[in-house]
Design a protein around this motif. Structure first.
Motif, PDB file in Angstrom:
ATOM      1  N   UNK A  78       0.833  -1.220   0.000  1.00 48.34           N
ATOM      2  CA  UNK A  78       0.000   0.000   0.000  1.00 48.34           C
ATOM      3  C   UNK A  78       0.863   1.262   0.000  1.00 48.34           C
ATOM      4  N   UNK A  79       1.903   1.280   0.820  1.00 51.38           N
ATOM      5  CA  UNK A  79       2.786   2.446   0.883  1.00 51.38           C
ATOM      6  C   UNK A  79       3.469   2.695  -0.460  1.00 51.38           C
ATOM      7  N   UNK A  80       3.952   1.636  -1.091  1.00 46.08           N
ATOM      8  CA  UNK A  80       4.598   1.782  -2.392  1.00 46.08           C
ATOM      9  C   UNK A  80       3.612   2.306  -3.440  1.00 46.08           C
ATOM     10  N   UNK A  81       2.405   1.755  -3.427  1.00 47.97           N
ATOM     11  CA  UNK A  81       1.383   2.203  -4.389  1.00 47.97           C
ATOM     12  C   UNK A  81       1.011   3.665  -4.155  1.00 47.97           C
ATOM     13  N   UNK A  82       0.914   4.062  -2.889  1.00 47.02           N
ATOM     14  CA  UNK A  82       0.593   5.461  -2.569  1.00 47.02           C
ATOM     15  C   UNK A  82       1.706   6.402  -3.016  1.00 47.02           C
ATOM     16  N   UNK A  83       2.953   5.993  -2.839  1.00 45.77           N
ATOM     17  CA  UNK A  83       4.082   6.821  -3.282  1.00 45.77           C
ATOM     18  C   UNK A  83       4.063   6.998  -4.794  1.00 45.77           C
ATOM     19  N   UNK A  84       3.796   5.915  -5.517  1.00 47.42           N
ATOM     20  CA  UNK A  84       3.721   6.010  -6.975  1.00 47.42           C
ATOM     21  C   UNK A  84       2.571   6.918  -7.386  1.00 47.42           C
ATOM     22  N   UNK A  85       1.437   6.750  -6.754  1.00 48.68           N
ATOM     23  CA  UNK A  85       0.273   7.573  -7.069  1.00 48.68           C
ATOM     24  C   UNK A  85       0.560   9.058  -6.830  1.00 48.68           C
ATOM     25  N   UNK A  86       1.220   9.376  -5.724  1.00 52.55           N
ATOM     26  CA  UNK A  86       1.581  10.765  -5.423  1.00 52.55           C
ATOM     27  C   UNK A  86       2.534  11.321  -6.480  1.00 52.55           C
ATOM     28  N   UNK A  87       3.521  10.521  -6.870  1.00 50.80           N
ATOM     29  CA  UNK A  87       4.462  10.965  -7.898  1.00 50.80           C
ATOM     30  C   UNK A  87       3.760  11.241  -9.214  1.00 50.80           C
ATOM     31  N   UNK A  88       2.865  10.347  -9.608  1.00 46.44           N
ATOM     32  CA  UNK A  88       2.145  10.530 -10.871  1.00 46.44           C
ATOM     33  C   UNK A  88       1.249  11.754 -10.813  1.00 46.44           C
ATOM     34  N   UNK A  89       0.633  11.994  -9.647  1.00 47.10           N
ATOM     35  CA  UNK A  89      -0.224  13.181  -9.486  1.00 47.10           C
ATOM     36  C   UNK A  89       0.599  14.457  -9.640  1.00 47.10           C
ATOM     37  N   UNK A  90       1.785  14.475  -9.050  1.00 46.02           N
ATOM     38  CA  UNK A  90       2.643  15.672  -9.121  1.00 46.02           C
ATOM     39  C   UNK A  90       3.123  15.919 -10.539  1.00 46.02           C
ATOM     40  N   UNK A  91       3.374  14.852 -11.293  1.00 44.44           N
ATOM     41  CA  UNK A  91       3.777  15.011 -12.699  1.00 44.44           C
ATOM     42  C   UNK A  91       2.644  15.642 -13.503  1.00 44.44           C
ATOM     43  N   UNK A  92       1.414  15.159 -13.286  1.00 43.86           N
ATOM     44  CA  UNK A  92       0.266  15.685 -14.013  1.00 43.86           C
ATOM     45  C   UNK A  92      -0.046  17.126 -13.620  1.00 43.86           C
ATOM     46  N   UNK A  93       0.222  17.465 -12.367  1.00 42.64           N
ATOM     47  CA  UNK A  93      -0.080  18.824 -11.883  1.00 42.64           C
ATOM     48  C   UNK A  93       0.951  19.841 -12.339  1.00 42.64           C
ATOM     49  N   UNK A  94       2.128  19.380 -12.700  1.00 45.81           N
ATOM     50  CA  UNK A  94       3.226  20.301 -13.082  1.00 45.81           C
ATOM     51  C   UNK A  94       3.003  20.920 -14.434  1.00 45.81           C
TER      52      UNK A  94
END
Length: 61
Positions: free
Chosen positions: A45-61
């Protein structure tokens, strides 16, 4: 910076796949209610959440 994030995401995806296989193995060998299986599931779960956060930040940039 975006290449660095992509490399991190690639590593995270590899770690997720390893952890997912480990989780299936633990569940098969020890049952889904074992503390070992639950801990592994939480780590996944922690790994999946970290990936999800990274992908969100890429899309928001």
């Amino acid at each position: 910076m975006q290449n660095g994030t992509r490399n991190v995401n690639k590593i995270l995806r590899q770690q997720i796949e390893i952890k997912r296989k480990q989780l299936f193995e633990y569940a098969a060998n020890y049952g889904i209610n074992s503390q070992l299986t639950i801990k592994c599931s939480q780590e996944l779960d922690l790994l999946l959440n970290r990936l999800d956060q990274n992908l969100y930040h890429i899309q928001s940039a």
